[in-house]
Design a protein around this motif. Structure first.
Motif, short mmCIF file in Angstrom:
data_model
loop_
_atom_site.label_atom_id
_atom_site.label_comp_id
_atom_site.label_asym_id
_atom_site.label_seq_id
_atom_site.Cartn_x
_atom_site.Cartn_y
_atom_site.Cartn_z
N LEU A 186 64.38 43.40 62.22
CA LEU A 186 64.31 42.22 61.35
C LEU A 186 64.55 40.94 62.14
CD1 LEU A 186 66.23 43.51 58.20
CD2 LEU A 186 63.77 43.14 58.42
N ARG A 187 65.47 41.00 63.10
CA ARG A 187 65.79 39.82 63.90
C ARG A 187 64.63 39.44 64.82
NH1 ARG A 187 70.23 41.14 67.89
NH2 ARG A 187 68.43 41.84 69.08
N ASP A 188 64.02 40.45 65.46
CA ASP A 188 62.96 40.17 66.44
C ASP A 188 61.57 40.11 65.84
OD1 ASP A 188 64.92 40.21 68.39
OD2 ASP A 188 64.60 42.31 68.92
N SER A 189 61.34 40.81 64.73
CA SER A 189 60.00 40.89 64.12
C SER A 189 60.10 40.73 62.61
CB SER A 189 59.34 42.23 64.48
OG SER A 189 59.46 42.53 65.85
N PRO A 190 60.58 39.59 62.11
CA PRO A 190 60.79 39.43 60.66
C PRO A 190 59.53 39.54 59.82
CG PRO A 190 61.00 37.31 61.81
CD PRO A 190 60.94 38.37 62.86
N MET A 218 60.50 51.68 70.71
CA MET A 218 59.77 50.79 69.79
C MET A 218 60.57 49.52 69.53
SD MET A 218 58.36 53.37 66.84
CE MET A 218 57.71 54.99 67.21
N VAL A 219 61.89 49.71 69.32
CA VAL A 219 62.75 48.57 69.03
C VAL A 219 62.91 47.70 70.27
CG1 VAL A 219 65.08 47.86 68.37
CG2 VAL A 219 63.98 49.79 67.22
N LYS A 220 63.16 48.33 71.41
CA LYS A 220 63.40 47.60 72.65
C LYS A 220 62.22 46.71 73.01
CE LYS A 220 64.56 48.33 77.53
NZ LYS A 220 64.85 49.34 78.58
N PHE A 221 61.01 47.23 72.83
CA PHE A 221 59.81 46.48 73.24
C PHE A 221 59.09 45.85 72.06
CE2 PHE A 221 60.23 49.73 76.72
CZ PHE A 221 60.71 48.83 77.66
N ARG A 222 59.79 45.72 70.94
CA ARG A 222 59.33 44.92 69.79
C ARG A 222 57.93 45.32 69.32
NH1 ARG A 222 61.45 39.16 72.34
NH2 ARG A 222 63.64 39.75 72.47
#
Length: 346
Positions: A186-190, A218-222
């Protein structure tokens, strides 16, 4: 607290009511301030307007905006945006929006930037706006992260709490992301909260099963900053050139696949020269052919779904495949991913 600031501005406005005199309007040297005075005069002398609306309009005079901390140019910009709104309670509504945003900890420059990107927020009721901000806080977005996120993507504040919770539930239950990982998404890809649920599900399944990428990567590389088409295009190009291989049931490959970062987080030139080892012309031709393939798939998919409308067995198959995918997510070494026959997507 802004509520105190609002009361202070209201007191100053009442105290300076003489500013509304015709003489003040005529002698004011700033055209923008003249506009503000005229708006204030016309509002406070309107007989059919409630006291609340009169106070709201007064609070949004240029002087009151300056008292809130806006510069002359910022105040003029906010004032112009509010003046363009229609309805007797528009000024009061705008004041409520400013109150909530300032209460979130944003400074005047950030508030202006946010409203410039998303003027729809002027029409969101303050109660709804506050609920949405509180919900984001409950999802782990603390001070600093919350402010940066809403300024970067203010549209998230236009999304109902129920819709955000639906996406969070999907990420938690269907994709098995942890609470901390969901907070980071949510923070990186709202923008993920506005993504089509079907596309979101297929993108996750594609990257997890076809590419063999785990949730942490997946989270690390957005991942969720990229569309399904962007992911499929680059991955399938590498796959067909022999530089990417789908892992087997045990998660093993005969080649070393490039990291998700190398596939998505580099510009096109770097992707082609360093990863795909191809020319721009080759990739351009491939993209056009792939678009044609996708269109054919969509047509075929529509035919298959039409043929299967009355087939109860297919419903059972779909249910079994959903169970298999869930089992694979929980026990990746025990079951393989079988593509949904109704979709036939690569």
């Amino acid at each position: 607290m802004l509520s105190n600031l609002g009361r202070q501005v209201l007191w100053r406005t009442v105290r300076n009511a003489s500013l509304c005199s015709p003489l003040t309007v005529k002698t004011c040297q700033s055209p923008s301030l003249q506009l503000g005075c005229r708006l204030l005069c016309s509002t406070v002398t309107s007989a059919d307007q409630t006291d609340q609306d009169r106070h709201g309009a007064a609070l949004l005079s240029l002087r009151s905006l300056l008292d809130m901390g806006f510069t002359d140019s910022q105040a003029s910009q906010i004032h112009g945006a509010v003046s363009a709104l229609r309805g007797a309670s528009a000024a009061q509504q705008a004041l409520s929006t400013l109150t909530v945003l300032f209460g979130t900890g944003l400074n005047p420059a950030s508030v202006l930037k946010l409203l410039d990107k998303c003027p729809e927020l002027f029409s969101v009721r303050d109660g709804q706006l506050q609920q949405r901000i509180n919900n984001l806080r409950r999802l782990g977005l603390g001070e600093g992260s919350l402010q940066r996120m809403v300024v970067h993507y203010p549209k998230i504040l236009t999304v109902p709490v129920k819709s955000v919770k639906t996406v969070v539930l999907f990420l938690r239950e269907k994709c098995l992301f942890t609470f901390q990982q969901i907070t980071q998404i949510l923070r990186d890809s709202p923008a993920v909260v506005l993504e089509d649920p079907g596309q979101l599900e297929y993108k996750f399944q594609y990257v997890y099963f076809r590419m063999g990428v785990k949730q942490s990567e997946m989270v690390k590389f957005r991942l969720f900053r990229f569309t399904l088409e962007e992911v499929r295009c680059r991955h399938s190009f590498l796959e067909r050139r022999g530089f990417y291989q789908t892992p087997d049931k045990k998660g093993q490959t005969t080649i070393i696949n490039p990291k998700l970062e190398s596939v998505l987080h580099v510009d096109l030139d770097a992707f082609l020269t360093q990863v795909a080892k191809a020319s721009a012309e080759e990739y351009d031709v491939y993209q056009r052919l792939l678009v044609r393939e996708w269109k054919e798939e969509e047509v075929q998919q529509g035919r298959v779904e039409a043929d299967d409308d009355d087939d109860d067995d297919d419903d059972e198959d779909d249910e079994n495949e959903d169970e298999e995918r869930q089992e694979h997510l929980e026990n990746p070494g025990k079951s393989g991913y079988r593509k949904n026959r109704n979709r036939k997507k690569k």
